[in-house]
Design an enzyme around this catalytic site. Structure first.
Site, short mmCIF file in Angstrom:
data_model
loop_
_atom_site.label_atom_id
_atom_site.label_comp_id
_atom_site.label_asym_id
_atom_site.label_seq_id
_atom_site.Cartn_x
_atom_site.Cartn_y
_atom_site.Cartn_z
N ASP A 1 -5.35 22.55 -9.14
CA ASP A 1 -5.62 21.43 -10.05
C ASP A 1 -5.12 21.86 -11.43
O ASP A 1 -5.67 22.75 -12.06
CB ASP A 1 -7.14 21.15 -10.06
N LYS B 1 -5.89 11.71 -17.27
CA LYS B 1 -6.13 12.48 -18.49
C LYS B 1 -4.89 12.44 -19.39
O LYS B 1 -4.58 11.40 -19.93
CB LYS B 1 -6.56 13.90 -18.11
N TYR C 1 -13.75 21.48 -10.71
CA TYR C 1 -14.25 20.18 -11.19
C TYR C 1 -15.37 19.71 -10.27
O TYR C 1 -15.21 19.72 -9.04
CB TYR C 1 -13.05 19.22 -11.18
N ARG D 1 0.81 -1.23 0.00
CA ARG D 1 0.00 0.00 0.00
C ARG D 1 0.84 1.27 0.00
O ARG D 1 0.39 2.31 -0.48
CB ARG D 1 -0.91 -0.02 1.23
C1 LIG Z 1 -10.95 14.32 -14.58
C2 LIG Z 1 -10.52 15.38 -13.66
C3 LIG Z 1 -10.22 15.10 -12.34
C4 LIG Z 1 -10.40 13.73 -11.74
O1 LIG Z 1 -9.60 12.75 -12.27
P1 LIG Z 1 -9.99 11.20 -12.12
O2 LIG Z 1 -8.70 10.50 -12.33
O3 LIG Z 1 -11.01 10.93 -13.16
O4 LIG Z 1 -10.51 11.02 -10.73
C5 LIG Z 1 -9.80 16.13 -11.53
N1 LIG Z 1 -9.68 17.38 -12.00
C6 LIG Z 1 -9.96 17.71 -13.26
C7 LIG Z 1 -9.82 19.10 -13.72
C8 LIG Z 1 -10.40 16.73 -14.13
O5 LIG Z 1 -10.72 17.05 -15.38
#
Ligand SMILES: *Cc1c(COP(=O)(O)O)cnc(C)c1O
Length: 395
Positions: free
Chosen positions: A189, A214, A117, A64
């Protein structure tokens, strides 16, 4: 690579993307790290056991806590993002939840950009609220006036720039500086820009977050998040990530690392195709507005030009007011643009968006339907033809 430590120090960005996190000569010369599937780590002696237990964050101790595959991914992302340490998590949202949890407790006040988000908002309004943390949403365009919202109990300012769905660009250096002045932790973010097009630590941010799901993984096949920080914040965040049982799967770390190697190439193409399509769409009579900060005339353009070095494949279009059935016909009929939420892969996407349901400090003023477009890696002329045929279905 590790053998070339000195050269790496001077290397330019695209070289670092190739060399970061690699240690082939520590592994029979094999260039990529192996994927370690592990729960149980064995210790030959009590002495070894005690040594690992004394510093579990820097030793292979228990599945973990991470494996050498995790460490390779983290080392590479930390280097590319410009931080000192990184922590891989099971998703982008898990990275956000860990970062917020690490720096907030009952009675604290949290400032969050209104264009964040949506699942981040749900985490704040659900879990954090239940634990006694008060979230206040602020206009992403607030700039220096953010100081007026800061209280004695404010512990974290959370930013996302450009904002989800509507692409407002925040004055990150000004907000981060206002936070620093009061000893408040700033988080960003950075998923839209990726580590390539916005450098959070050069702009004063304390904790950067990437949904590696992404663009970093980049092939729509992994769930992976990462927080990046300077050394002093590492222990606190890692302690919370481990305490929450939040660990990234080794296959996903491998895919993240593999995706990272081609990030610069892919981003160049995503950027170029998105700009081509956005410019072409701006001239169409069916479109009221294209929401893309790299376009001159976009409200966020000046800040984008000052702080960013590029743009990705994701942007918005506001259609002129039109009947909902026509928009449905447009969306249902695409051949190349598919409907799906998680962007950043090789494929083009389009989705209807309703920002008014995820805003509370500001109001979305758009009159026509809003669509979110992700420009993938297909031939740009094919994509434009698909969009053109779609616009005809609006007539
Ligand atoms: C998709 C996304 C997330 C979350 O990512 P996951 O891996 O799908 O949990 C967070 N912030 C932004 C801006 C996103 O587009």
């Amino acid at each position: 690579m590790k053998k070339d430590g000195n050269k790496k120090g001077k290397a330019r960005r695209d070289t670092r993307i190739v060399t970061s996190g690699l240690d082939p000569h520590g592994n029979s010369g094999i260039i990529n790290p192996p994927v370690y599937h592990v729960s149980t780590v064995l210790f030959p002696t009590v002495r070894d056991l005690k040594k690992a237990a004394g510093d579990p964050f820097n030793n292979t101790y228990y599945g973990r806590f991470g494996t050498p595959t995790t460490a390779a991914f983290e080392e590479a992302v930390a280097e590319i993002e410009g931080g000192e340490k990184a922590i891989a998590t099971s998703s982008g949202l898990a990275a956000i939840a860990c970062a917020l949890t690490a720096f907030l407790k009952s009675g604290d006040h949290l400032l969050v950009a209104d264009t964040v988000y949506e699942p981040t908002r749900k985490f704040c309004d659900g879990i954090l609220k239940g634990f006694g943390v008060e979230t206040e949403y602020y206009d992403p365009l607030i700039g220096a006036d953010i100081s007026g919202l800061m209280r004695d109990t404010t512990r974290v300012v959370f930013m996302e720039s450009p904002g989800s769905l509507t692409f407002e660009v925040q004055d990150v250096p000004v907000i981060a500086a206002a936070a620093k002045e009061r000893g408040i932790v700033s988080m960003l973010d950075n998923t839209w820009a990726t580590p390539l097009f916005f450098r959070p630590f050069d702009h004063g941010v304390d904790i950067a977050i990437e949904a590696a799901t992404k663009y970093i993984a980049g092939h729509a096949d992994a769930m992976l998040g990462v927080t990046i920080m300077k050394e002093p914040h590492f222990k606190r965040l890692k302690t919370v990530a481990v305490a929450l049982g939040n660990s990234a799967g080794p296959d996903d770390c491998y895919l993240g690392l593999r995706g990272l190697r081609t990030l610069a190439l892919r981003m160049a193409r995503h950027q170029e195709t998105a700009l081509t399509l956005a410019n072409w769409l701006s001239g169409r009579s069916e479109i009221a507005r294209v929401l893309h900060p790299a376009l001159p005339g976009d409200p966020g353009h000046e800040l984008w030009k000052r702080d960013f070095t590029g743009s990705c494949g994701l942007f918005g279009i506001e259609l002129e007011p039109v009947a909902a059935e026509k928009v449905t016909a447009m969306l249902d009929g695409f051949e190349l643009f598919s409907m799906g939420f998680s962007w950043g892969g090789f494929e083009s996407l389009i989705l209807p968006m309703e920002p008014k349901y995820s805003r509370s400090a500001t109001t979305w003023e758009g009159k026509g339907p809003l669509l979110r477009v992700h420009a993938g890696l297909e031939d740009p002329d094919d994509l434009r033809a698909d969009l053109e045929a779609g616009l005809k279905r609006l007539a």
